[in-house]
Design a protein around this motif. Structure first.
Motif, PDB file in Angstrom:
ATOM      1  N   PRO A   1      44.728 -59.339   5.198  1.00  0.00           N
ATOM      2  CA  PRO A   1      45.437 -59.677   6.435  1.00  0.00           C
ATOM      3  C   PRO A   1      44.955 -58.807   7.594  1.00  0.00           C
ATOM      4  O   PRO A   1      44.755 -57.599   7.437  1.00  0.00           O
ATOM      5  CB  PRO A   1      46.904 -59.375   6.088  1.00  0.00           C
ATOM      6  CG  PRO A   1      46.972 -59.396   4.590  1.00  0.00           C
ATOM      7  CD  PRO A   1      45.634 -58.915   4.114  1.00  0.00           C
ATOM      8  N   ALA A   2      44.769 -59.426   8.744  1.00  0.00           N
ATOM      9  CA  ALA A   2      44.366 -58.669   9.925  1.00  0.00           C
ATOM     10  C   ALA A   2      45.549 -57.878  10.467  1.00  0.00           C
ATOM     11  O   ALA A   2      46.710 -58.216  10.227  1.00  0.00           O
ATOM     12  CB  ALA A   2      43.834 -59.618  10.997  1.00  0.00           C
ATOM     13  N   THR A   3      45.235 -56.777  11.165  1.00  0.00           N
ATOM     14  CA  THR A   3      46.276 -55.999  11.823  1.00  0.00           C
ATOM     15  C   THR A   3      46.095 -56.114  13.325  1.00  0.00           C
ATOM     16  O   THR A   3      45.058 -56.573  13.822  1.00  0.00           O
ATOM     17  CB  THR A   3      46.197 -54.526  11.408  1.00  0.00           C
ATOM     18  OG1 THR A   3      45.000 -53.936  11.949  1.00  0.00           O
ATOM     19  CG2 THR A   3      46.184 -54.377   9.892  1.00  0.00           C
ATOM     20  N   ASP A   4      47.084 -55.644  14.068  1.00  0.00           N
ATOM     21  CA  ASP A   4      47.043 -55.776  15.524  1.00  0.00           C
ATOM     22  C   ASP A   4      45.860 -55.025  16.131  1.00  0.00           C
ATOM     23  O   ASP A   4      45.346 -55.415  17.179  1.00  0.00           O
ATOM     24  CB  ASP A   4      48.343 -55.252  16.132  1.00  0.00           C
ATOM     25  CG  ASP A   4      49.519 -56.144  15.827  1.00  0.00           C
ATOM     26  OD1 ASP A   4      49.287 -57.318  15.502  1.00  0.00           O
ATOM     27  OD2 ASP A   4      50.680 -55.663  15.895  1.00  0.00           O
ATOM     28  N   GLY A   5      45.401 -53.941  15.476  1.00  0.00           N
ATOM     29  CA  GLY A   5      44.326 -53.151  16.037  1.00  0.00           C
ATOM     30  C   GLY A   5      42.934 -53.649  15.697  1.00  0.00           C
ATOM     31  O   GLY A   5      41.939 -53.125  16.206  1.00  0.00           O
ATOM     32  N   ASP A   6      42.815 -54.664  14.837  1.00  0.00           N
ATOM     33  CA  ASP A   6      41.509 -55.151  14.405  1.00  0.00           C
ATOM     34  C   ASP A   6      40.802 -55.927  15.512  1.00  0.00           C
ATOM     35  O   ASP A   6      41.409 -56.752  16.209  1.00  0.00           O
ATOM     36  CB  ASP A   6      41.636 -56.067  13.199  1.00  0.00           C
ATOM     37  CG  ASP A   6      41.950 -55.329  11.903  1.00  0.00           C
ATOM     38  OD1 ASP A   6      41.931 -54.080  11.926  1.00  0.00           O
ATOM     39  OD2 ASP A   6      42.218 -55.996  10.891  1.00  0.00           O
ATOM     40  N   ARG A   7      39.507 -55.690  15.645  1.00  0.00           N
ATOM     41  CA  ARG A   7      38.657 -56.515  16.484  1.00  0.00           C
ATOM     42  C   ARG A   7      38.319 -57.800  15.708  1.00  0.00           C
ATOM     43  O   ARG A   7      38.542 -57.877  14.500  1.00  0.00           O
ATOM     44  CB  ARG A   7      37.396 -55.756  16.868  1.00  0.00           C
ATOM     45  CG  ARG A   7      37.683 -54.616  17.844  1.00  0.00           C
ATOM     46  CD  ARG A   7      36.426 -53.755  18.057  1.00  0.00           C
ATOM     47  NE  ARG A   7      35.338 -54.512  18.624  1.00  0.00           N
ATOM     48  CZ  ARG A   7      35.154 -54.722  19.932  1.00  0.00           C
ATOM     49  NH1 ARG A   7      36.018 -54.221  20.798  1.00  0.00           N
ATOM     50  NH2 ARG A   7      34.131 -55.417  20.370  1.00  0.00           N
ATOM     51  N   PRO A   8      37.756 -58.818  16.362  1.00  0.00           N
ATOM     52  CA  PRO A   8      37.378 -60.048  15.658  1.00  0.00           C
ATOM     53  C   PRO A   8      36.319 -59.775  14.577  1.00  0.00           C
ATOM     54  O   PRO A   8      35.500 -58.872  14.700  1.00  0.00           O
ATOM     55  CB  PRO A   8      36.821 -60.931  16.766  1.00  0.00           C
ATOM     56  CG  PRO A   8      37.398 -60.389  18.028  1.00  0.00           C
ATOM     57  CD  PRO A   8      37.537 -58.924  17.823  1.00  0.00           C
TER      58      PRO A   8
END
Length: 418
Positions: free
Chosen positions: A407-414
């Protein structure tokens, strides 16, 4: 039936710059094949400063140093500079995120991974100084001793997988000289890659394996960028990775695993070392290659440090890579081209402020210097042929997370791999 996810082996090859790979890729046929048949990031920028612990921490977290907290090999704790450790990270690592998602994680000799974030853990052989003291000591112990406090192998998977290969680290009776230490270190790199191959090809292959080839950096420091020993070190690293790929293919695991190879920073040849202890005798400082951190307890101390360093061509940078609450107390400087910062060797006159460098190649250069751009490539299960011209340091983690379908987090870049 449970969903089948791709597995991932992420290998850090210390100090492999984009420039070196472009100029000498014929010396590294396996990495060249990965770059040609998989997806390569042609120039992956480094963290600031471009040194070991900030680089590793950003690779593992996808966050810049001001967020993850490891803003140098040594960080200021309010009193002195001490080693940056996995406990200092304020952002979850790929290991912790994968384990939280139910993946099986092995960390074999990868720095800045906390043992609690791995199902199988073996500490970096070269971080004995970190484990045992307050200073960075990037070298093998010549007595062959290892620290076992943080070894984690509850089901004896690593021990069982390594039966055919022998112990992970072999004892060595070697003379106490630099050449012996480098050879012993490369031997330990070989054992680490053998352990990774044994685990990946075992009956219980981990979903994520993190590991390092470390001696490529130390050999460049001591012998020079693109020197004959450096060529040997990178050719050897390439052979170790090639052997891993061959074992995965033979075991039928290359269709299950993606192999990611990336460096933590680049390298550049140095001509002169500046000695901050002689230039700033009344200041507390820490050298990070061509970057210098100085504790400035007031605006006057900051100005004084800048004025004393300016005649040597040293310029002040902002300290936005330093987290609060210490940002205002750290003045960051960068040396001019082909200059670095080092502790002054014993026996030199007190007034001597510069001299030949001990580390004839180094990193931590001015932010954005292309010499600190690094190699990065992905190969294996589901990775198509492609090329990404440029990426920033924080882009590496989202690509790892995407491979593992975390799962991606809010701080992840694309995810640049899409």
């Amino acid at each position: 039936m449970p969903q089948q996810h791709r597995k991932l082996i992420a290998i850090l090859v210390d100090g492999l710059s984009a420039d070196y790979f472009d100029a000498h890729r014929q010396r590294m046929p396996h990495l060249s094949a990965m770059a040609e048949d998989g997806t390569r990031v042609v120039r992956l920028a480094s963290a600031v400063p471009a040194t070991s612990m900030p680089g590793r921490a950003t690779m593992l977290t996808g966050a810049p140093p001001e967020r993850h907290g490891a803003w140098g090999n040594h960080i200021f704790d309010g009193q002195t500079f001490r080693c940056a450790l996995a406990n200092d990270l304020k952002v979850p690592t790929i290991a912790g995120r994968a384990r939280a998602a139910g993946r099986d994680v092995a960390a074999i000799g990868h720095a800045m991974v906390h043992p609690g974030d791995a199902d199988c853990f073996y500490p970096p052989w070269w971080l004995r100084g970190f484990v045992d003291g307050s200073r960075f000591a990037k070298s093998a112990r010549l007595d062959g001793g290892i620290y076992t406090d943080h070894v984690l192998d509850p089901d004896d998977r690593l021990a069982a997988a390594m039966v055919a290969d022998g112990p992970l680290l072999l004892s060595a009776d070697l003379a106490e000289d630099a050449a012996a230490a480098l050879m012993n270190g490369m031997h330990n790199d070989q054992r680490s890659l053998a352990a990774v191959a044994a685990l990946a090809c075992s009956d219980s292959p981990p979903d994520l394996i993190l590991t390092e080839v470390a001696m490529t950096d130390a050999i460049q420091h001591l012998h020079g960028f693109a020197s004959d020993p450096a060529h040997w070190a990178f050719a050897t690293a390439d052979l170790l990775i090639g052997s891993l790929l061959q074992r995965l293919e033979k075991a039928g695991r290359l269709d299950e695993y993606v192999v990611a190879v990336c460096s933590d920073h680049g390298h550049a040849q140095m001509e002169t070392a500046l000695f901050p202890g002689a230039i700033l005798p009344d200041h507390l400082w820490e050298a990070e290659g061509a970057t210098l951190h100085v504790v400035a307890r007031s605006a006057a101390e900051r100005r004084e440090a800048a004025e004393r360093l300016a005649p040597f061509g040293v310029t002040e940078l902002d300290s936005t890579h330093v987290p609060e609450p210490h940002r205002d107390r750290i003045a960051t400087f960068v040396a001019p081209d082909r200059h670095s910062f080092e502790a002054k060797p014993d026996g030199l006159p007190a007034e001597q402020t510069m001299g030949p460098p001990k580390y004839v190649s180094t990193h931590g250069l001015r932010p954005g210097d292309p010499a600190d751009d690094r190699f990065c490539a992905f190969y294996g299960a589901g990775i198509g042929r492609g090329s990404i011209d440029r990426a920033v340091s924080e882009d590496y983690l989202p690509m790892l997370a995407g491979i593992l379908e975390l799962p991606a987090t809010d701080g992840d870049r694309p995810d640049l791999l899409g």
